[in-house]
Design an enzyme around this catalytic site. Structure first.
Site, mmCIF file in Angstrom:
data_model
loop_
_atom_site.group_PDB
_atom_site.id
_atom_site.type_symbol
_atom_site.label_atom_id
_atom_site.label_comp_id
_atom_site.label_asym_id
_atom_site.label_seq_id
_atom_site.Cartn_x
_atom_site.Cartn_y
_atom_site.Cartn_z
ATOM 1 N N ASP A 81 0.826 -1.200 0.000
ATOM 2 C CA ASP A 81 0.000 0.000 0.000
ATOM 3 C C ASP A 81 0.867 1.260 0.000
ATOM 4 O O ASP A 81 1.966 1.262 0.550
ATOM 5 C CB ASP A 81 -0.902 -0.001 1.233
ATOM 6 C CG ASP A 81 -2.019 1.013 1.135
ATOM 7 O OD1 ASP A 81 -2.390 1.397 0.002
ATOM 8 O OD2 ASP A 81 -2.541 1.428 2.181
ATOM 9 N N ASN A 138 -10.575 -2.628 -6.351
ATOM 10 C CA ASN A 138 -9.789 -1.631 -7.085
ATOM 11 C C ASN A 138 -10.404 -1.235 -8.420
ATOM 12 O O ASN A 138 -9.984 -0.236 -9.027
ATOM 13 C CB ASN A 138 -8.355 -2.121 -7.309
ATOM 14 C CG ASN A 138 -7.507 -2.084 -6.059
ATOM 15 O OD1 ASN A 138 -6.512 -2.805 -5.949
ATOM 16 N ND2 ASN A 138 -7.879 -1.258 -5.083
#
Length: 243
Positions: A21, A69
């Protein structure tokens, strides 16, 4: 079976999973588009994979693209899919040469057919490699994985291949995307966020977690070694009480 560490250590994590991330924030801090951060993050993967053998890490699983996503902008999603194709093209021979076995997990139905074909080819190319087992999660979500596994299990029950009374907690993992992998010993998340984001929900029931402030493109092999080294100081009881 993957090889162990060259120095014989066996007290560290055998399987490390990473939620990579912070790519977008890393790029934004530098006044660059988010895809620039994803490109930097992809390069970082190679360094971490190369560090695994000396640390005794046989299995490395990285979270590259989640089922959620797809909610990102069309341009970012398209850029990520292009990046995956370039990664396979650029890194395939190197992964093979370094004895890295590559697997992909996640639902491939929504992915571009060309990308899926490239994923299949890379898996076949590296199938006999043993030093590191690299698993890349693309269009992956833990809940989605369990739902798909449950459907397959239900079909086997309906077809008479599986006795429903014989189903227990050892049965479902055989239907998961990760059926050939051991559960992760350690899950690392970079960028300072302290959540698991639908990653390996079943498999990480007893994993140790480490939440790192460093953004993924800045997560060096040295920091990886430090986190892995700290794993040996943890006492894993798996629900039992140690006298």
């Amino acid at each position: 079976m993957a090889l162990r560490s060259t120095d014989g250590k066996d007290d560290g994590p055998r399987h490390v999973a990473i939620i990579m991330d912070g790519n977008g924030r890393w790029a934004t801090q530098r006044g660059r588009p988010r895809l620039f951060g994803h490109q930097a993050g992809a390069r970082r993967v190679r360094e971490i994979v190369e560090a695994c053998p000396d640390l005794g890490v046989d299995y490395l699983t990285v979270f590259a693209f989640s089922t959620e996503n797809w909610k990102r902008t069309q341009s970012e999603v398209a850029g990520l899919m292009s990046l995956f194709r370039r990664y396979i093209t650029r890194e395939g021979k190197s992964l093979k040469a370094n004895d890295v076995c590559v697997r992909f997990i996640g639902d491939r139905v929504r992915l571009d057919k060309k990308l899926v074909s490239m994923m299949d080819e890379l898996e076949a190319l590296t199938a006999n490699c043993q030093t590191v087992n690299l698993t890349i999660a693309i269009n992956y979500g833990g809940r989605d994985e369990v739902a798909r596994a449950t459907k397959r299990l239900a079909r086997d029950v309906a077809d008479g291949k599986l006795d429903p009374d014989a189903v227990d907690e050892e049965t479902l993992p055989k239907y998961l995307d990760t059926c050939v992998l051991p559960d992760p010993d350690l899950v690392i998340r970079t960028s300072g966020e302290a959540r698991i984001s639908n990653f390996l929900l079943w498999q990480s029931a007893y994993s140790e977690y480490e939440f790192i402030d460093t953004l993924w493109p800045d997560f060096t092999a040295e920091e990886f070694r430090s986190v892995v080294g700290g794993f040996g100081t943890r006492e894993r009881r798996f629900g039992a009480v140690v006298a």
